[in-house]
Motif scaffolding. Sequence first.
Motif, mmCIF file in Angstrom:
data_model
loop_
_atom_site.group_PDB
_atom_site.id
_atom_site.type_symbol
_atom_site.label_atom_id
_atom_site.label_comp_id
_atom_site.label_asym_id
_atom_site.label_seq_id
_atom_site.Cartn_x
_atom_site.Cartn_y
_atom_site.Cartn_z
ATOM 1 N N ASP A 9 -3.637 3.671 -1.483
ATOM 2 C CA ASP A 9 -3.802 2.842 -2.636
ATOM 3 C C ASP A 9 -3.125 1.669 -2.569
ATOM 4 O O ASP A 9 -2.001 1.563 -1.954
ATOM 5 C CB ASP A 9 -2.903 3.711 -3.800
ATOM 6 C CG ASP A 9 -3.331 4.953 -4.451
ATOM 7 O OD1 ASP A 9 -4.673 5.302 -4.520
ATOM 8 O OD2 ASP A 9 -2.553 6.082 -4.397
ATOM 9 N N GLU A 10 -3.503 0.637 -3.198
ATOM 10 C CA GLU A 10 -2.986 -0.725 -3.134
ATOM 11 C C GLU A 10 -2.096 -0.715 -4.573
ATOM 12 O O GLU A 10 -2.672 -0.315 -5.563
ATOM 13 C CB GLU A 10 -3.811 -1.974 -3.177
ATOM 14 C CG GLU A 10 -3.261 -3.506 -3.097
ATOM 15 C CD GLU A 10 -4.288 -4.419 -2.914
ATOM 16 O OE1 GLU A 10 -3.552 -5.490 -3.151
ATOM 17 O OE2 GLU A 10 -5.408 -4.335 -2.668
ATOM 18 N N VAL A 11 -1.100 -0.883 -4.257
ATOM 19 C CA VAL A 11 -0.003 -0.571 -5.585
ATOM 20 C C VAL A 11 0.631 -2.083 -5.937
ATOM 21 O O VAL A 11 0.657 -3.213 -5.076
ATOM 22 C CB VAL A 11 1.103 0.303 -5.425
ATOM 23 C CG1 VAL A 11 0.491 1.698 -5.334
ATOM 24 C CG2 VAL A 11 1.920 0.035 -4.469
ATOM 25 N N ASP A 12 1.456 -2.442 -7.181
ATOM 26 C CA ASP A 12 1.823 -3.527 -7.617
ATOM 27 C C ASP A 12 3.270 -3.880 -6.732
ATOM 28 O O ASP A 12 3.665 -4.906 -6.343
ATOM 29 C CB ASP A 12 1.940 -3.686 -8.990
ATOM 30 C CG ASP A 12 0.832 -3.742 -9.892
ATOM 31 O OD1 ASP A 12 -0.229 -4.476 -9.270
ATOM 32 O OD2 ASP A 12 0.710 -3.253 -11.043
ATOM 33 N N LYS A 13 4.156 -2.588 -6.625
ATOM 34 C CA LYS A 13 5.415 -2.754 -5.949
ATOM 35 C C LYS A 13 5.567 -1.408 -5.149
ATOM 36 O O LYS A 13 5.067 -0.438 -5.348
ATOM 37 C CB LYS A 13 6.341 -3.201 -7.056
ATOM 38 C CG LYS A 13 6.709 -2.035 -8.077
ATOM 39 C CD LYS A 13 7.762 -2.448 -8.942
ATOM 40 C CE LYS A 13 7.683 -1.432 -10.020
ATOM 41 N NZ LYS A 13 8.819 -1.696 -10.833
ATOM 42 N N GLU A 14 6.553 -1.723 -4.186
ATOM 43 C CA GLU A 14 6.926 -0.600 -3.577
ATOM 44 C C GLU A 14 7.812 0.361 -4.296
ATOM 45 O O GLU A 14 8.457 0.021 -5.152
ATOM 46 C CB GLU A 14 7.805 -1.125 -1.935
ATOM 47 C CG GLU A 14 9.045 -1.668 -2.606
ATOM 48 C CD GLU A 14 8.939 -3.325 -2.283
ATOM 49 O OE1 GLU A 14 10.091 -3.739 -2.327
ATOM 50 O OE2 GLU A 14 7.734 -3.752 -2.518
ATOM 51 N N TYR A 50 0.827 -1.396 0.094
ATOM 52 C CA TYR A 50 0.014 0.012 -0.069
ATOM 53 C C TYR A 50 0.786 1.204 0.044
ATOM 54 O O TYR A 50 1.953 1.185 0.848
ATOM 55 C CB TYR A 50 -0.788 0.139 1.304
ATOM 56 C CG TYR A 50 -1.668 -1.096 1.303
ATOM 57 C CD1 TYR A 50 -3.102 -1.080 0.694
ATOM 58 C CD2 TYR A 50 -1.611 -2.250 2.057
ATOM 59 C CE1 TYR A 50 -3.879 -2.048 0.736
ATOM 60 C CE2 TYR A 50 -2.462 -3.495 1.955
ATOM 61 C CZ TYR A 50 -3.582 -3.149 1.431
ATOM 62 O OH TYR A 50 -4.381 -4.370 1.569
ATOM 63 N N ARG A 51 0.311 2.276 -0.667
ATOM 64 C CA ARG A 51 1.201 3.733 -0.734
ATOM 65 C C ARG A 51 0.048 4.617 -0.121
ATOM 66 O O ARG A 51 -1.167 4.480 -0.238
ATOM 67 C CB ARG A 51 1.332 4.110 -2.079
ATOM 68 C CG ARG A 51 1.925 5.609 -2.064
ATOM 69 C CD ARG A 51 1.976 6.148 -3.642
ATOM 70 N NE ARG A 51 1.058 5.997 -4.476
ATOM 71 C CZ ARG A 51 0.729 5.557 -5.410
ATOM 72 N NH1 ARG A 51 1.839 5.440 -6.294
ATOM 73 N NH2 ARG A 51 -0.363 5.441 -6.368
ATOM 74 N N PHE A 81 5.304 3.431 1.918
ATOM 75 C CA PHE A 81 4.733 2.096 1.537
ATOM 76 C C PHE A 81 4.676 1.093 2.647
ATOM 77 O O PHE A 81 5.752 1.160 3.592
ATOM 78 C CB PHE A 81 5.798 1.569 0.372
ATOM 79 C CG PHE A 81 5.660 2.554 -0.632
ATOM 80 C CD1 PHE A 81 4.828 2.189 -1.844
ATOM 81 C CD2 PHE A 81 6.276 3.838 -1.108
ATOM 82 C CE1 PHE A 81 4.597 2.816 -3.198
ATOM 83 C CE2 PHE A 81 6.154 4.524 -2.075
ATOM 84 C CZ PHE A 81 5.220 4.044 -3.006
#
Length: 118
Positions: free
Chosen positions: A83-88, A13-14, A27
């Motif tokens: 936000d849920e993101v793909d990578k940090e 998450y960001r 993150f």
Amino acid sequence: MGVLQSVAKKRVYRIKFISQGKIYELFAREVGQSAMYGFVELGEIIFGEKSAVVVDPSEEHLKTEFAGVKRTYIPLHAVLRIDEVDKEGVNKITEASDADSNVTFFPSSLYPPGKDTK
């Protein structure tokens, strides 16, 4: 992607929030509603590898600020976005008054610091 791979993948998450007039972007692997009313709980804050050649001073400041912190609690009114993101990515601190910023926020206090309240 197989079922085992998707289950094993940890979420990232960001989180953007305001603290002391600055915008923090962190993150983390865990984000949730806190048991303390009015707070968002962050756990497992992710920092970049220490072996990186390029050092970002704001990320180094964040590493120092959050050293030894297992969980942090952010007031709900200070959170700008999660936000849920793909990578940090890179954790950073930016000035809330930057010209390229389109963030407008409510005052965090009725009486801003340094103002005479009499």
